[in-house]
Design a protein around this motif. Sequence first.
Motif, PDB file in Angstrom:
ATOM      1  N   MET A   1       0.848  -1.199   0.000  1.00 52.92           N
ATOM      2  CA  MET A   1       0.000   0.000   0.000  1.00 52.92           C
ATOM      3  C   MET A   1       0.877   1.240   0.000  1.00 52.92           C
ATOM      4  N   ASP A  34     -11.771  -4.637   3.691  1.00 51.22           N
ATOM      5  CA  ASP A  34     -11.586  -3.439   2.877  1.00 51.22           C
ATOM      6  C   ASP A  34     -12.155  -2.272   3.661  1.00 51.22           C
ATOM      7  N   GLU A  57      -1.788  -6.969   3.182  1.00 49.76           N
ATOM      8  CA  GLU A  57      -1.538  -7.034   1.753  1.00 49.76           C
ATOM      9  C   GLU A  57      -2.806  -7.231   0.938  1.00 49.76           C
ATOM     10  N   ARG A  60      -7.860  -3.407   0.763  1.00 47.48           N
ATOM     11  CA  ARG A  60      -7.896  -2.261  -0.140  1.00 47.48           C
ATOM     12  C   ARG A  60      -8.668  -1.118   0.504  1.00 47.48           C
ATOM     13  N   SER A  84      -0.824   2.490  -7.734  1.00 49.70           N
ATOM     14  CA  SER A  84      -0.358   1.214  -7.177  1.00 49.70           C
ATOM     15  C   SER A  84      -1.479   0.186  -7.075  1.00 49.70           C
ATOM     16  N   ARG A  86      -3.683   0.078  -4.674  1.00 49.00           N
ATOM     17  CA  ARG A  86      -4.099  -0.129  -3.287  1.00 49.00           C
ATOM     18  C   ARG A  86      -5.209   0.835  -2.877  1.00 49.00           C
TER      19      ARG A  86
END
Length: 419
Positions: A1, A34, A57, A60, A84, A86
């Motif tokens: 992230m 998330d 990991e 999100r 990225s 993320r």
Amino acid sequence: MTTSTPHDPAPAPDQTDRAIIAAAEEEGIGCPCDVLVLDDATGALTAFALATMAEHEDGRVITRASSRALTTALAARFAEALASGRLLLATAGEEGAEPAALADAAAAGEGRLTVLARLPKSLRALEDTALALTGARSGDGGREHTLVAGGRVKHMTRSQNEVLARAFTEVRGGRGVGKSRALIASGVREDAPAPRVQEGSAEVAVLGERRALALRAHGGVFGGAAADAGSLLLLDALDEHLRRGTEGIRSAIDLGSGNGLLTAYLAAALPGARVRGSDDDADAVLSTRATLAANGLDRDGVDVVWEDALERTREEAEAAAELDDLLGDEDGPGAAAPGGVGGVDLVVLNPPFHDGTAVDATLVQDLLDAAARVLRPGGELWLVHNSSLRYRAELARRIGAVRERARDRRFTVLSARRR
């Protein structure tokens, strides 16, 4: 992230942000998970979520803003995190030109979903938010999903708890941070109703003939599914003017379309013109489209766009004008498009005058400048405003010659001709 770096300092949270963050930390964000951030005015909640989720990991962060201007600002601030993957920006359509439905943004999450938000100004908007969230998550372990929504204590009431309780099984208050506090709602009610579209109507004169226009309203759109007194005064004055003739009006824009009343009127009164409803707010865009559809006015040449101060309209006009110049076509698409080569013939505006609960007379200035940029020379802006405010000098300076068209104890209607 990807998180903030020394070259991209994290935005400073305000007191309400801190109350939301404190409650979220106390509640804990268990994974797999998330985080969905709604209407992050400062960017601090998104920065907090990114920092928190950096340890997970598979987690999100999804951020969604009803405001087009805020969506653009968040995209710029968190460009690296977006690149990225993320951070996801909840938009729809080509190049994110359309607002994503709140239910779709919530459904994009996996596992446990934590939602961070500010309490909306109206109970209707809060109910719509809660039901959209729970509707998207019901049937998939909803008890694991949590809404943390904060606000200033002086604007919080027991009614907010009651509204949230229609969608969640548990609602409780977090600890106060200064003069702010957060409510924590968890456990999706499987029997929670779906969000409903408000329905109403308004009777107006369309080229002298009385006609009932159906109104539709999503979420907390201004005025709900009812006609406000300022818009009705504007329409009475404008219709009297248009009864003398609509020749020469090829394009018209309702700037700040709200529930779509003015857009629907323009589409009905100007059947041969291109008509556009324009608003920065996603609920307003959905409401205007629903109002047009309810009246059978969603025809070719009528559209509604999600944009900040006519930014997209201006970009489309510039592109069309460049094409006309390239082809040497004076009557090409740029001439007919809203904001095109010839410019817009008519803009109507019932602007916001409140920032929160306080009257802010400066809010209209950017909208006046936006109207000035798209109006053709000789085109007109029709504006309704609180009679206690003084806008004649502003219109004369930013647009051109001003006429008073109507006035009562509460509202004044002015027109300004583009110099």
